[in-house]
Design a protein around this motif. Structure first.
Motif, short mmCIF file in Angstrom:
data_model
loop_
_atom_site.label_atom_id
_atom_site.label_comp_id
_atom_site.label_asym_id
_atom_site.label_seq_id
_atom_site.Cartn_x
_atom_site.Cartn_y
_atom_site.Cartn_z
N ILE A 130 0.97 -1.33 -0.21
CA ILE A 130 -0.13 0.09 -0.08
C ILE A 130 0.95 1.47 -0.26
CG2 ILE A 130 -1.50 1.31 1.50
CD1 ILE A 130 -2.93 -1.26 2.05
N VAL A 131 2.16 1.10 1.18
CA VAL A 131 2.71 2.47 0.69
C VAL A 131 3.68 3.52 -0.68
CG1 VAL A 131 4.53 3.58 2.09
CG2 VAL A 131 3.47 2.92 3.17
N THR A 132 3.67 1.53 -1.41
CA THR A 132 4.79 1.59 -2.13
C THR A 132 3.43 2.26 -3.46
OG1 THR A 132 4.89 -1.01 -2.35
CG2 THR A 132 6.67 0.05 -1.20
N HIS A 133 2.08 2.24 -3.24
CA HIS A 133 2.06 2.66 -4.79
C HIS A 133 1.96 0.82 -5.45
CE1 HIS A 133 0.36 5.65 -3.29
NE2 HIS A 133 1.89 6.20 -2.84
N THR A 134 2.05 0.04 -4.93
CA THR A 134 2.12 -1.13 -5.87
C THR A 134 1.32 -2.79 -4.83
OG1 THR A 134 3.23 -2.47 -4.47
CG2 THR A 134 4.49 -0.95 -6.38
N SER A 135 0.19 -2.14 -4.45
CA SER A 135 -1.01 -2.74 -3.45
C SER A 135 -2.00 -3.17 -5.25
CB SER A 135 -1.24 -2.28 -2.97
OG SER A 135 -2.18 -1.18 -3.25
N GLY A 136 -2.58 -2.21 -6.06
CA GLY A 136 -2.99 -2.58 -7.32
C GLY A 136 -4.91 -2.20 -6.53
N GLU A 178 -3.72 -5.54 -11.08
CA GLU A 178 -2.22 -4.15 -10.95
C GLU A 178 -1.69 -4.61 -9.88
OE1 GLU A 178 -2.52 -0.43 -11.97
OE2 GLU A 178 -4.07 -1.18 -13.90
N TYR A 179 -1.04 -5.72 -8.95
CA TYR A 179 -1.11 -5.91 -7.93
C TYR A 179 0.57 -5.81 -8.33
CZ TYR A 179 1.52 -7.99 -3.71
OH TYR A 179 2.12 -8.16 -2.82
N GLY A 180 1.48 -5.53 -8.22
CA GLY A 180 2.47 -5.73 -7.69
C GLY A 180 3.57 -4.70 -8.81
N THR A 181 3.21 -3.75 -9.68
CA THR A 181 3.05 -2.89 -10.26
C THR A 181 3.19 -1.40 -10.01
OG1 THR A 181 0.74 -2.48 -11.24
CG2 THR A 181 2.89 -4.09 -12.35
N VAL A 182 3.19 -0.38 -10.28
CA VAL A 182 3.50 1.45 -9.45
C VAL A 182 2.11 0.94 -10.39
CG1 VAL A 182 4.57 3.23 -9.29
CG2 VAL A 182 4.88 1.21 -8.65
N SER A 183 1.08 1.43 -9.36
CA SER A 183 -0.39 1.94 -9.61
C SER A 183 -0.69 3.56 -8.63
CB SER A 183 -0.80 1.22 -10.21
OG SER A 183 -2.63 2.22 -10.44
N TYR A 184 -0.55 4.48 -8.80
CA TYR A 184 -0.72 5.02 -7.47
C TYR A 184 -1.77 5.24 -6.96
CZ TYR A 184 0.31 9.86 -4.91
OH TYR A 184 0.44 11.01 -4.30
N SER A 185 -2.60 5.44 -5.68
CA SER A 185 -3.65 5.31 -4.86
C SER A 185 -3.86 5.66 -3.52
CB SER A 185 -3.56 3.03 -4.88
OG SER A 185 -5.15 3.47 -4.14
N ASN A 186 -4.33 7.19 -4.04
CA ASN A 186 -5.13 7.87 -2.76
C ASN A 186 -5.76 7.16 -1.97
OD1 ASN A 186 -3.54 10.26 -3.89
ND2 ASN A 186 -5.02 10.61 -5.41
N PHE A 187 -6.53 6.45 -2.13
CA PHE A 187 -7.44 5.38 -1.55
C PHE A 187 -6.35 4.64 -0.28
CE2 PHE A 187 -10.00 1.68 -1.07
CZ PHE A 187 -10.72 1.84 -0.68
N GLY A 188 -5.77 4.10 -1.07
CA GLY A 188 -4.62 2.91 -0.40
C GLY A 188 -4.27 3.64 0.63
N PHE A 189 -3.61 4.64 0.27
CA PHE A 189 -3.78 5.32 2.09
C PHE A 189 -4.80 6.05 3.14
CE2 PHE A 189 0.51 6.56 0.27
CZ PHE A 189 1.44 5.63 1.33
N GLY A 190 -5.98 5.55 1.83
CA GLY A 190 -6.99 5.60 3.33
C GLY A 190 -6.89 4.69 4.14
N VAL A 191 -7.25 3.28 3.17
CA VAL A 191 -6.81 1.99 3.96
C VAL A 191 -5.78 1.97 4.74
CG1 VAL A 191 -6.61 -0.06 3.20
CG2 VAL A 191 -8.07 1.19 1.91
N LEU A 192 -4.81 2.45 4.37
CA LEU A 192 -3.31 2.44 6.37
C LEU A 192 -4.28 2.94 6.93
CD1 LEU A 192 -0.53 2.14 5.78
CD2 LEU A 192 0.04 3.84 5.27
#
Length: 359
Positions: A130-136, A178-192
């Motif tokens: 999630i932090v590295t934007h590779t979560s998909g 897209e797991y494992g590739t860099v795909s920028y996610s603002n939502f991911g940081f909401g999850v974090l």
């Protein structure tokens, strides 16, 4: 909304050449930047901070409402957009030091069972991803992405981002393509942010208060500007249009911060100064996926320029732009803040400063 374009800055870094002479001084570089910036009469305020070894220099230009009234200064509060994510990563890192959380933990560890039951990503997505934007995970980086969501309010578009929305979105995700590739996610940081709250049994606001405002002494940095400080806010602008300060609700860990230049510089100086002595600082700036070809630090972007590693993050809202970088081996930190939507226009300013110190 709140975006970071690592690939754009990377491209600029590889192709940028400073036009100033070799004997130019840093003040001449700053002069060149401000002349370029204010050629556009719609640009309002600009603040530039530079750490070089043991010194910190600050430069202030323009105004909070108009460039004609020169009232930008050390107390001016700028929206810093996605640079907020670096502060969220700092909170995570401090909790990891305390062994409260681990970057290798699975996301599912912190979710109700009914959210992840039967999902293919249950044993896949880790917090480091999630932090590295590779979560998909999806991004939700524009209002258009939100318009079909139940409860959407065009007057307050990000109010849909509450904990129920975050959990329901995860519940609807069957697979992560897209797991494992860099795909920028603002939502991911909401999850974090949700994960940090659950693991500490406290609000993100309290974590921010303890680890950012108290521990780092950043007393002029806010998730939401208090009423008595509104007078110090650099009002966001898109062209000549004034825009409201952005509020992101449970997406706050991705981009809600408003801060002064001295506070941002203090944050950068912490990392510049602790790089040689702190395992945890070096760990944040080290490659999290050494088996891959791409170097991906923990929350920062990175590129190698003039044979030196540069770490950076950009931030943009609808009416503000910011960019920060550190070059630990040279004891350099740079921050540029603006209350205009410049579409990554600060990148060239940063690169001229970087080139001055590293050429």
């Amino acid at each position: 909304m709140i975006k970071t374009k690592y690939y754009l800055l990377t491209s600029l870094l590889l192709n940028f050449h400073i036009s100033l002479g070799q004997e130019s001084t840093i003040k001449e570089v700053i002069n060149e930047i401000t002349q370029t910036h204010f050629q556009n009469s719609q640009n309002r305020g600009l603040a530039i901070g530079i750490i070089y070894k043991d010194s910190v220099q600050s430069f202030y230009f323009g105004g909070k409402y108009t460039s004609i009234i020169k009232d930008v200064g050390p107390n001016t509060l700028f929206e810093i957009g996605s640079v907020t994510k670096l502060f969220t990563v700092h909170i995570f890192n401090e909790l990891e030091k305390l062994e409260v959380i681990s970057r290798t933990d699975l996301l599912s560890k912190y979710l109700p069972k009914e959210i992840y039951k039967g999902k293919k990503w249950v044993n896949q997505i880790r917090l480091v991803d999630i932090v590295t934007h590779t979560s998909g995970l999806p991004s939700f980086d524009s209002i258009k992405d939100l318009e079909t969501i139940e409860g959407f309010d065009s007057e307050d578009p990000f109010s849909v981002f509450n904990s129920n929305f975050i959990l329901n979105t995860l519940k609807e995700l069957e697979t992560i393509s897209e797991y494992g590739t860099v795909s920028y996610s603002n939502f991911g940081f909401g999850v974090l942010g949700y994960v940090l709250e659950k693991t500490t049994n406290t609000s993100f606001e309290n974590l921010f208060e303890n680890f950012i405002k108290i521990d780092l002494g950043l007393t002029n940095t806010y998730l939401r500007i208090p009423e008595e400080q509104v007078i110090n806010a650099a009002i966001p602008h898109k062209g000549d249009e004034q825009l409201p300060l952005i509020q992101l609700y449970n997406l706050s860990p991705s981009g809600s911060l408003k801060s002064t230049l001295p506070d941002v510089m203090k944050f950068l100086k912490y990392y510049v100064d602790s790089y040689d002595t702190s395992y945890h600082t070096k760990n944040i700036l080290s490659d999290q996926y050494p088996v891959t070809d791409e170097i991906i630090p923990f929350g920062w972007g990175t590129i190698r320029k003039n044979n030196i590693d540069l770490f950076f993050h950009t931030g943009g809202t609808y009416g503000s732009n910011s960019i920060v970088c550190i070059i630990p081996e040279k004891k350099i930190g740079i921050s540029i803040l603006s209350n205009n939507n410049l579409n990554n226009g600060l990148n060239n300013y940063l690169l001229s400063i970087v080139d001055f110190f590293t050429r």
